[in-house]
Design a protein around this motif. Sequence first.
Motif, PDB file in Angstrom:
ATOM      1  N   GLU A  26      49.864  32.003  47.113  1.00  0.00           N
ATOM      2  CA  GLU A  26      49.321  32.966  45.947  1.00  0.00           C
ATOM      3  C   GLU A  26      48.519  33.922  46.951  1.00  0.00           C
ATOM      4  O   GLU A  26      48.213  33.775  47.866  1.00  0.00           O
ATOM      5  N   TYR A  27      48.681  35.205  45.889  1.00  0.00           N
ATOM      6  CA  TYR A  27      47.725  36.114  46.483  1.00  0.00           C
ATOM      7  C   TYR A  27      46.356  36.258  45.455  1.00  0.00           C
ATOM      8  O   TYR A  27      46.779  36.262  44.194  1.00  0.00           O
ATOM      9  N   THR A  28      45.382  36.908  45.946  1.00  0.00           N
ATOM     10  CA  THR A  28      44.162  36.860  45.101  1.00  0.00           C
ATOM     11  C   THR A  28      43.774  38.393  45.246  1.00  0.00           C
ATOM     12  O   THR A  28      43.824  38.963  46.378  1.00  0.00           O
ATOM     13  N   VAL A  29      43.307  38.746  44.016  1.00  0.00           N
ATOM     14  CA  VAL A  29      42.625  40.329  44.017  1.00  0.00           C
ATOM     15  C   VAL A  29      41.246  40.025  43.426  1.00  0.00           C
ATOM     16  O   VAL A  29      41.005  39.791  42.372  1.00  0.00           O
ATOM     17  N   LEU A  30      40.230  40.331  44.478  1.00  0.00           N
ATOM     18  CA  LEU A  30      38.804  40.187  44.210  1.00  0.00           C
ATOM     19  C   LEU A  30      38.288  41.433  43.912  1.00  0.00           C
ATOM     20  O   LEU A  30      38.156  42.528  44.635  1.00  0.00           O
ATOM     21  N   SER A  48      51.631  36.001  42.200  1.00  0.00           N
ATOM     22  CA  SER A  48      52.350  35.120  42.899  1.00  0.00           C
ATOM     23  C   SER A  48      53.108  36.017  43.967  1.00  0.00           C
ATOM     24  O   SER A  48      53.677  35.122  44.945  1.00  0.00           O
ATOM     25  N   ASN A  49      53.071  37.191  43.936  1.00  0.00           N
ATOM     26  CA  ASN A  49      53.630  37.912  45.154  1.00  0.00           C
ATOM     27  C   ASN A  49      52.715  39.112  45.709  1.00  0.00           C
ATOM     28  O   ASN A  49      51.730  39.672  44.757  1.00  0.00           O
ATOM     29  N   LEU A  50      52.892  39.548  46.732  1.00  0.00           N
ATOM     30  CA  LEU A  50      51.879  40.583  47.344  1.00  0.00           C
ATOM     31  C   LEU A  50      52.077  41.980  46.649  1.00  0.00           C
ATOM     32  O   LEU A  50      51.016  42.612  46.508  1.00  0.00           O
ATOM     33  N   THR A  55      49.506  46.365  43.919  1.00  0.00           N
ATOM     34  CA  THR A  55      49.556  47.383  42.553  1.00  0.00           C
ATOM     35  C   THR A  55      48.383  47.217  41.950  1.00  0.00           C
ATOM     36  O   THR A  55      47.643  48.169  41.587  1.00  0.00           O
ATOM     37  N   ALA A  56      47.905  45.853  41.511  1.00  0.00           N
ATOM     38  CA  ALA A  56      46.493  45.869  40.865  1.00  0.00           C
ATOM     39  C   ALA A  56      45.322  46.096  41.645  1.00  0.00           C
ATOM     40  O   ALA A  56      44.465  46.831  41.107  1.00  0.00           O
ATOM     41  N   ALA A  57      45.306  45.874  43.047  1.00  0.00           N
ATOM     42  CA  ALA A  57      44.190  46.630  43.840  1.00  0.00           C
ATOM     43  C   ALA A  57      44.168  48.027  43.901  1.00  0.00           C
ATOM     44  O   ALA A  57      43.244  48.620  43.857  1.00  0.00           O
ATOM     45  N   GLU A  58      45.228  48.856  44.040  1.00  0.00           N
ATOM     46  CA  GLU A  58      45.480  50.223  44.215  1.00  0.00           C
ATOM     47  C   GLU A  58      44.901  50.764  42.697  1.00  0.00           C
ATOM     48  O   GLU A  58      44.243  51.884  42.725  1.00  0.00           O
ATOM     49  N   SER A  59      45.419  49.966  41.773  1.00  0.00           N
ATOM     50  CA  SER A  59      45.143  50.404  40.216  1.00  0.00           C
ATOM     51  C   SER A  59      43.623  50.509  40.115  1.00  0.00           C
ATOM     52  O   SER A  59      42.774  51.416  39.606  1.00  0.00           O
TER      53      SER A  59
END
Length: 80
Positions: A26-30, A48-50, A55-59
Amino acid sequence: MLNLILHTPNAGRFYRVEISDNLFGEYTVLREWGLHGCAGSQCLRWFSNLRDAVTAAESARRRAQKRGYLLIEAGAAHAA
């Protein structure tokens, strides 16, 4: 994997976005924000995917920059 650090000039605030992977695939965005020198607030989301994590980190980065934060450091960790 990826670490973005933003700050506001003259206000002493920071905003950090970090993408990392774990042992379960899994991948996490902190996201972390606050005042320099103080404990900040944090939000951690799992993906579940990079592609979704990036996309979330860039947003988050775009939203922070719209609020006046400037990108001061971007780095990628290299796996050994």
